[in-house]
Design a protein around this motif. Structure first.
Motif, PDB file in Angstrom:
ATOM      1  N   VAL A 111      14.595   2.190  -0.882  1.00  0.00           N
ATOM      2  CA  VAL A 111      16.022   2.380  -1.150  1.00  0.00           C
ATOM      3  C   VAL A 111      16.308   2.378  -2.648  1.00  0.00           C
ATOM      4  O   VAL A 111      17.117   3.163  -3.148  1.00  0.00           O
ATOM      5  CB  VAL A 111      16.850   1.288  -0.444  1.00  0.00           C
ATOM      6  N   SER A 112      15.626   1.482  -3.375  1.00  0.00           N
ATOM      7  CA  SER A 112      15.902   1.319  -4.807  1.00  0.00           C
ATOM      8  C   SER A 112      15.024   2.185  -5.699  1.00  0.00           C
ATOM      9  O   SER A 112      15.125   2.111  -6.931  1.00  0.00           O
ATOM     10  CB  SER A 112      15.718  -0.149  -5.201  1.00  0.00           C
ATOM     11  N   LEU A 113      14.147   3.004  -5.107  1.00  0.00           N
ATOM     12  CA  LEU A 113      13.242   3.885  -5.870  1.00  0.00           C
ATOM     13  C   LEU A 113      12.371   3.083  -6.831  1.00  0.00           C
ATOM     14  O   LEU A 113      12.129   3.478  -7.971  1.00  0.00           O
ATOM     15  CB  LEU A 113      14.050   4.934  -6.657  1.00  0.00           C
ATOM     16  N   SER A 114      11.896   1.928  -6.359  1.00  0.00           N
ATOM     17  CA  SER A 114      11.108   1.032  -7.204  1.00  0.00           C
ATOM     18  C   SER A 114       9.732   0.775  -6.597  1.00  0.00           C
ATOM     19  O   SER A 114       9.477   1.103  -5.434  1.00  0.00           O
ATOM     20  CB  SER A 114      11.843  -0.303  -7.410  1.00  0.00           C
ATOM     21  N   LEU A 115       8.868   0.200  -7.400  1.00  0.00           N
ATOM     22  CA  LEU A 115       7.545  -0.227  -6.965  1.00  0.00           C
ATOM     23  C   LEU A 115       7.237  -1.550  -7.642  1.00  0.00           C
ATOM     24  O   LEU A 115       7.392  -1.662  -8.863  1.00  0.00           O
ATOM     25  CB  LEU A 115       6.478   0.813  -7.331  1.00  0.00           C
ATOM     26  N   THR A 116       6.823  -2.541  -6.861  1.00  0.00           N
ATOM     27  CA  THR A 116       6.552  -3.871  -7.401  1.00  0.00           C
ATOM     28  C   THR A 116       5.057  -4.157  -7.386  1.00  0.00           C
ATOM     29  O   THR A 116       4.403  -4.059  -6.339  1.00  0.00           O
ATOM     30  CB  THR A 116       7.288  -4.953  -6.586  1.00  0.00           C
TER      31      THR A 116
END
Length: 340
Positions: A111-116
């Motif tokens: 949803v947030s277009l992120s990668l952790t």
């Protein structure tokens, strides 16, 4: 008998006498909100570029950061809009698992277009190293570099993270550095960054912090390492964001800057040398302990000092309050956070 017209005149006379007082009260409330919410510091940081030096031209040689021993098998593909690198310790598997289940989960990242991803050094225990390798094989989200994992080596973690982005994740537009006890509202942060551009270094700015010369202090910095009395403004290491342009400049400057053990201070020093002033954003909590409430987690980009249990609770609170309206939440969270 008093006519309606006379009543109107009396009310008008009363309002004229009370108007200056009402205006003063409203002005005071606005001033308090402006100061305590952090908007004053946001405005102040807009002036900082006027005082920053123009960096000299540098070579394009690569920084010799510690070599990477373990990295995600998929690297950074597909490249996210926001890459989040979490500085973690080998023994903090509970913290990493909690992040994987909450704000760093696959559903949240989509949803947030992120990668952790998590950045670590080498533990002193062979058993810990074995467990860490097993964890890396299971989740594929660990970056481990060849240096001893310790508090004094936090700066090396950041340099490894910057090198990783520069070499293997150039498609990511923004990088966030944070810690494994920080709750991140990834969706709100990603939306905020959509409108940002250029060389960017933003977070909770610390101003005029003096170098600690006490050898017994955890934050000790010798004069030979850093001769000046105070550090340049820098963003709290609990959570700050860099654009790709800033990352390139930081790495170029790192070739000629002496490494100090204070990771966030070192980033501020690189920013000064690169001529990139930090931008204060009120919604980064920094080291302030944000009240444990859904409104605060919905308002703030970062919230520091959470245990795995409180982070799970925060994730539940956020999902329940996300579409609610929280009156003056930023002001309330900041004031209560300073009191806690």
């Amino acid at each position: 008998m008093i006519s309606p017209f006379h009543v109107y005149l009396r009310c008008l006379h009363f309002s004229r006498r009370r108007w200056p007082i009402l205006f003063l009260v409203i002005s005071c409330l606005f001033f308090l909100h402006f100061i305590f919410s952090g908007y004053f510091e946001e405005l102040l940081s807009c002036v900082l570029p006027l005082f920053y030096p123009t960096p000299s031209s540098l070579s394009t040689s690569q920084l010799l950061a510690p070599s990477i021993l373990v990295s995600p098998p998929k690297g950074c593909s597909p490249a996210p809009f926001l890459l989040i690198l979490v500085s973690s310790s080998p023994s903090h598997q509970d913290q990493r698992n909690t992040i994987r289940q909450t704000w760093g989960s696959r559903s949240s990242s989509k949803v947030s277009l992120s990668l952790t991803l998590f950045v670590l050094g080498v533990p002193k225990s062979e058993n810990e190293q074995t467990a860490l390798l097993q964890e890396a094989n299971i989740y594929g989200d660990i970056i481990q570099a060849d240096f001893t994992d310790s508090y004094r080596n936090l700066t090396l973690k950041t340099l490894v993270g910057l090198s990783f982005v520069s070499q293997r994740c150039q498609g990511a537009k923004f990088l966030m550095k944070t810690d494994d006890d920080v709750f991140v509202n990834t969706l709100a942060l990603s939306r905020f960054l959509q409108g940002q551009g250029g060389p960017l270094y933003l977070g909770r700015v610390h101003w005029r912090v003096y170098a600690d010369r006490n050898p017994g202090s955890r934050h000790y910095t010798s004069r030979s390492t850093y001769p000046d009395e105070n550090f340049p403004p820098y963003c709290s290491g609990t959570g700050y964001v860099l654009s790709q342009e800033a990352i390139v400049s930081f790495l170029q400057q790192a070739e000629r800057q002496t490494i100090i053990s204070l990771e966030d201070v070192y980033s501020g020093i690189l920013a000064w040398a690169a001529g990139i002033s930090p931008k204060h954003v009120a919604r980064f909590a920094g080291s302030i302990l944000v009240p444990h409430s859904g409104c605060c987690y919905n308002t703030m980009f970062t919230s520091h000092g959470l245990t795995p249990q409180s982070m799970k609770e925060a994730w539940t609170m956020l999902s329940e309050v996300r579409n609610d309206w929280c009156l003056l939440s930023l002001l309330r969270c900041k004031i209560q956070g300073n009191i806690l």
